[in-house]
Scaffold this active site. Structure first.
Site, short mmCIF file in Angstrom:
data_model
loop_
_atom_site.label_atom_id
_atom_site.label_comp_id
_atom_site.label_asym_id
_atom_site.label_seq_id
_atom_site.Cartn_x
_atom_site.Cartn_y
_atom_site.Cartn_z
NE ARG A 68 -3.91 1.38 2.11
CZ ARG A 68 -4.23 2.69 3.39
NH1 ARG A 68 -3.52 2.24 4.14
NH2 ARG A 68 -5.53 3.15 3.23
CG HIS A 72 -1.19 5.24 -0.37
ND1 HIS A 72 -1.93 5.94 0.91
CD2 HIS A 72 -2.55 4.02 -1.31
CE1 HIS A 72 -3.70 4.92 0.87
NE2 HIS A 72 -3.45 4.68 0.40
CG ASN A 100 -1.65 9.30 3.19
OD1 ASN A 100 -1.80 8.05 3.15
ND2 ASN A 100 -0.83 10.12 3.08
CG HIS A 199 -8.45 -4.07 -0.96
ND1 HIS A 199 -9.65 -2.53 -1.36
CD2 HIS A 199 -7.13 -2.90 -1.14
CE1 HIS A 199 -9.28 -0.90 -1.46
NE2 HIS A 199 -7.14 -1.60 -0.97
C1 HEM Z 1 -9.76 0.73 -5.73
C2 HEM Z 1 -9.26 2.26 -5.11
C3 HEM Z 1 -8.98 2.05 -2.99
C4 HEM Z 1 -9.38 2.08 -2.51
C5 HEM Z 1 -11.42 3.08 -2.12
C6 HEM Z 1 -9.11 1.61 -1.75
C7 HEM Z 1 -8.46 2.27 0.25
C8 HEM Z 1 -8.84 1.56 1.71
C9 HEM Z 1 -8.53 1.52 2.85
C10 HEM Z 1 -9.71 2.91 2.67
C11 HEM Z 1 -7.54 0.60 3.17
C12 HEM Z 1 -7.66 0.52 4.91
C13 HEM Z 1 -7.69 1.31 5.58
C14 HEM Z 1 -7.40 1.90 6.73
O1 HEM Z 1 -7.76 0.83 7.70
O2 HEM Z 1 -6.67 2.21 7.51
C15 HEM Z 1 -7.39 0.07 2.01
C16 HEM Z 1 -6.07 -1.05 2.16
C17 HEM Z 1 -4.77 -1.63 1.71
N1 HEM Z 1 -5.09 -0.87 0.14
FE1 HEM Z 1 -6.22 0.05 -0.98
N2 HEM Z 1 -7.48 1.23 -1.82
C18 HEM Z 1 -8.15 1.15 -3.65
C19 HEM Z 1 -7.16 0.44 -3.88
C20 HEM Z 1 -6.03 0.22 -3.35
C21 HEM Z 1 -4.39 0.34 -4.85
C22 HEM Z 1 -4.58 0.07 -5.83
C23 HEM Z 1 -4.06 -0.49 -3.64
C24 HEM Z 1 -2.58 -1.78 -4.25
C25 HEM Z 1 -2.11 -1.96 -5.33
C26 HEM Z 1 -4.30 -1.12 -2.83
C27 HEM Z 1 -3.29 -1.79 -1.04
C28 HEM Z 1 -4.05 -1.74 -0.15
C29 HEM Z 1 -4.01 -2.65 1.16
C30 HEM Z 1 -2.76 -4.31 0.37
C31 HEM Z 1 -4.75 -2.02 2.23
C32 HEM Z 1 -3.93 -3.64 3.50
C33 HEM Z 1 -3.61 -2.64 4.43
C34 HEM Z 1 -2.69 -2.84 5.56
O3 HEM Z 1 -3.35 -4.41 6.14
O4 HEM Z 1 -1.74 -1.67 6.20
N3 HEM Z 1 -5.43 -0.64 -2.03
N4 HEM Z 1 -6.97 0.43 1.30
#
Ligand code: HEM
Ligand SMILES: *[C@@H]1O[C@H](CO)[C@@H](O)[C@H](O)[C@H]1NC(C)=O
Ligand SMILES: *[C@@H]1O[C@H](CO)[C@@H](O)[C@H](O)[C@H]1NC(C)=O
Length: 323
Positions: A68, A72, A100, A199
């Site tokens: 992630r 970002h 973030n 995800h």
């Molecule tokens: C499509 C639109 C996307 C939205 C709206 C989104 C939003 C989010 C949100 C809100 C979280 C959780 C934040 C939290 O709990 O504090 C998250 C987690 C995550 N996102 Fe996304 N994301 C998107 C796309 C992506 C992309 C493109 C990637 C990587 C290529 C990604 C990788 C991740 C990963 C791996 C997590 C888990 C992180 C962890 O467990 O620490 N996301 N995302």
């Protein structure tokens, strides 16, 4: 005749301009290469792979958090490690941006890698290149696809809090908002769906998806009920739930979950909600190899977003601050 000639000439100027522009854009990412450090720091990749494997075996979720970080970084003024810069009394970074704040993690892993690389090859490997290699190694170590990482990005001396607040997608996004957020960074709709497959790993805080449990209709009701146990209507903001049913395995389960109305975020479920991306979700749900290929290609493309090349930027010695 004269008119025709002059409009021909302005058309020519326009296309010459477009050509120059596209050469310019091409050449800035065209200077990235897989062999960028082959003479200056030939063993840097094994340092990174070892550190990522150690961090992920200590805590599987770290692989998700590290992937992630690269996303970002790249979506905010390009892949320039701006996301890593700490706030100070006279510097405003991106770490307190809505997407973030209290959410990004893994900075210590990047610090460890940077310290080791500075010892091995001082001032050579950029923080943005570290993020990009770390993202690939994280996916690989959780069982996902590999790809050839391009190197040669340099690090910014600036951060952009406003862009971090506006360029990253919100978990409340509609499908059309997701399409436009990714299209603003040059991605097709299919690439957006493939990248969302990230995800398939990781965890999310209750405060991020609470509304979906109490006030959304496109969610399987028994799934919502089971999530409510860990995410009450008030309190428990930081309680975690997995993004899919196998959060430590980079597979295609995420897409199967969407078909069963078990997307955790509202934005996840938007990809399968009777709209234009349903067909792509079905393809990825039934064909892991196709998802893996498309995800890997889209990650290479993400890594090429507006890299800083040559004298534009620096190689930070500490990823948290400019030199
Ligand atoms: C499509 C639109 C996307 C939205 C709206 C989104 C939003 C989010 C949100 C809100 C979280 C959780 C934040 C939290 O709990 O504090 C998250 C987690 C995550 N996102 Fe996304 N994301 C998107 C796309 C992506 C992309 C493109 C990637 C990587 C290529 C990604 C990788 C991740 C990963 C791996 C997590 C888990 C992180 C962890 O467990 O620490 N996301 N995302
Ligand atoms: C970021 O999180 C901290 C700690 O929870 C909080 O005090 C601060 O208000 C948040 N900042 C912003 C800009 O939301
Ligand atoms: C929700 O999922 C369960 C399986 O856990 C299934 O039996 C049920 O039919 C689903 N509900 C709806 C409304 O699709």
């Amino acid at each position: 005749m004269l008119m025709a000639l002059s409009s021909f000439s302005s058309l020519f100027k326009l296309s010459a301009f477009t050509l120059c522009l596209s050469i310019l854009v091409e050449s800035s990412s065209g200077q990235l290469s897989t062999s960028f450090y082959s003479t200056t720091c030939p063993n840097f990749r094994s340092v990174i792979t070892r550190a990522v494997n150690a961090a992920v075996s200590k805590e599987a979720r770290m692989g998700a958090s590290l992937l992630r970080l690269h996303f970002h970084d790249c979506f905010v003024n390009g892949c320039d490690a701006s996301v890593l810069l700490d706030d100070t009394a006279n510097f405003i970074g991106e770490k307190t941006a809505g997407p973030n704040n209290n959410s990004l993690r893994g900075f210590e892993v990047i610090d460890t890698i940077k310290t080791q690389l500075e010892r091995m090859c001082p001032g050579v490997v950029s923080c943005s290149d570290i993020l990009s290699a770390v993202a690939r190694d994280s996916v690989v170590t959780l069982g996902g696809p590999s790809w050839n990482v391009l190197f040669g990005r340099r690090d910014s001396t600036k951060a952009n809090l406003n862009a971090a607040n506006s360029n990253l997608p919100s978990p409340d996004s509609s499908l059309s908002a997701l399409i436009s957020t990714f299209s603003n960074k040059g991605f097709t709709v299919n690439e957006m769906v493939a990248l969302s497959g990230a995800h398939t790993i990781g965890q999310v805080r209750c405060s991020v998806f609470r509304k979906r449990l109490y006030n959304d209709n496109n969610i399987n009701s028994s799934f919502a009920t089971s999530l409510r146990a860990h995410c009450p209507s008030s309190g428990g903001d930081d309680n975690l739930s997995p993004l899919d049913a196998s959060p430590a395995s980079f597979d295609n389960r995420y897409f199967n979950n969407l078909i069963n109305q078990r997307g955790l975020l509202h934005s996840d479920q938007e990809l399968f909600n009777g709209g234009s991306t349903d067909a792509q979700v079905r393809i990825y749900a039934s064909n892991r190899a196709t998802f893996s290929r498309d995800f890997a290609n889209a990650m290479v493309k993400m890594g090429k977003i507006s890299p800083l090349i040559g004298s534009n930027g620096q190689v930070r010695t500490n990823c948290r601050r400019t030199n």
